[in-house]
Scaffold this motif. Structure first.
Motif, mmCIF file in Angstrom:
data_model
loop_
_atom_site.group_PDB
_atom_site.id
_atom_site.type_symbol
_atom_site.label_atom_id
_atom_site.label_comp_id
_atom_site.label_asym_id
_atom_site.label_seq_id
_atom_site.Cartn_x
_atom_site.Cartn_y
_atom_site.Cartn_z
ATOM 1 N N LYS A 2 0.827 -1.199 0.000
ATOM 2 C CA LYS A 2 0.000 0.000 0.000
ATOM 3 C C LYS A 2 0.870 1.261 0.000
ATOM 4 O O LYS A 2 0.552 2.241 -0.665
ATOM 5 N N ARG A 3 1.991 1.218 0.729
ATOM 6 C CA ARG A 3 2.904 2.363 0.761
ATOM 7 C C ARG A 3 3.533 2.621 -0.606
ATOM 8 O O ARG A 3 3.681 3.759 -1.015
ATOM 9 N N THR A 5 2.258 1.813 -3.549
ATOM 10 C CA THR A 5 1.215 2.348 -4.424
ATOM 11 C C THR A 5 0.952 3.818 -4.111
ATOM 12 O O THR A 5 0.830 4.642 -5.017
ATOM 13 N N THR A 6 0.884 4.154 -2.839
ATOM 14 C CA THR A 6 0.667 5.539 -2.432
ATOM 15 C C THR A 6 1.819 6.421 -2.888
ATOM 16 O O THR A 6 1.618 7.527 -3.379
ATOM 17 N N ALA A 7 3.040 5.934 -2.747
ATOM 18 C CA ALA A 7 4.213 6.699 -3.169
ATOM 19 C C ALA A 7 4.208 6.922 -4.676
ATOM 20 O O ALA A 7 4.492 8.024 -5.153
ATOM 21 N N LEU A 9 1.570 6.915 -6.728
ATOM 22 C CA LEU A 9 0.485 7.835 -7.064
ATOM 23 C C LEU A 9 0.842 9.271 -6.694
ATOM 24 O O LEU A 9 0.577 10.206 -7.454
ATOM 25 N N SER A 10 1.450 9.454 -5.546
ATOM 26 C CA SER A 10 1.848 10.790 -5.117
ATOM 27 C C SER A 10 2.881 11.380 -6.065
ATOM 28 O O SER A 10 2.794 12.547 -6.456
#
Length: 87
Positions: A2-3, A5-7, A9-10
């Motif tokens: 999840k981290r 993917t978040t990174a 996307l950010s």
């Protein structure tokens, strides 16, 4: 996971925002009503490229170089020297 993917996307949002910033988008060339209006924004007129020379003699101001702006105001180039509204 999840981290990561978040990174990703950010990062893509940050890069996307910097690529499409207003300073990098060229504004549409403005067509002016007459030379008086054009000369309020561009004192020396508008040249289609930096290699053109004024046929009309000496001018007070150096023209702004912009092919798009020149093409939008081409009808104001009376002497057909590649500089519209030179002063």
């Amino acid at each position: 996971m999840k981290r990561v993917t978040t990174a990703i996307l950010s990062l893509s949002l940050i890069l996307g925002a910097s690529v499409v910033s207003p300073s990098s988008i060229d504004a549409a060339a403005k067509s002016y009503k007459n030379c008086t209006e054009l000369n309020k924004d561009y004192k020396g007129g508008v040249a289609k490229d930096s290699k053109v020379t004024n046929k009309g003699g000496k001018t007070k101001n150096t023209p702004h170089v912009s092919a798009d702006l020149y093409n939008a105001n081409k009808s104001k180039d009376r002497d057909k020297d590649g500089i519209a509204c030179e002063k």
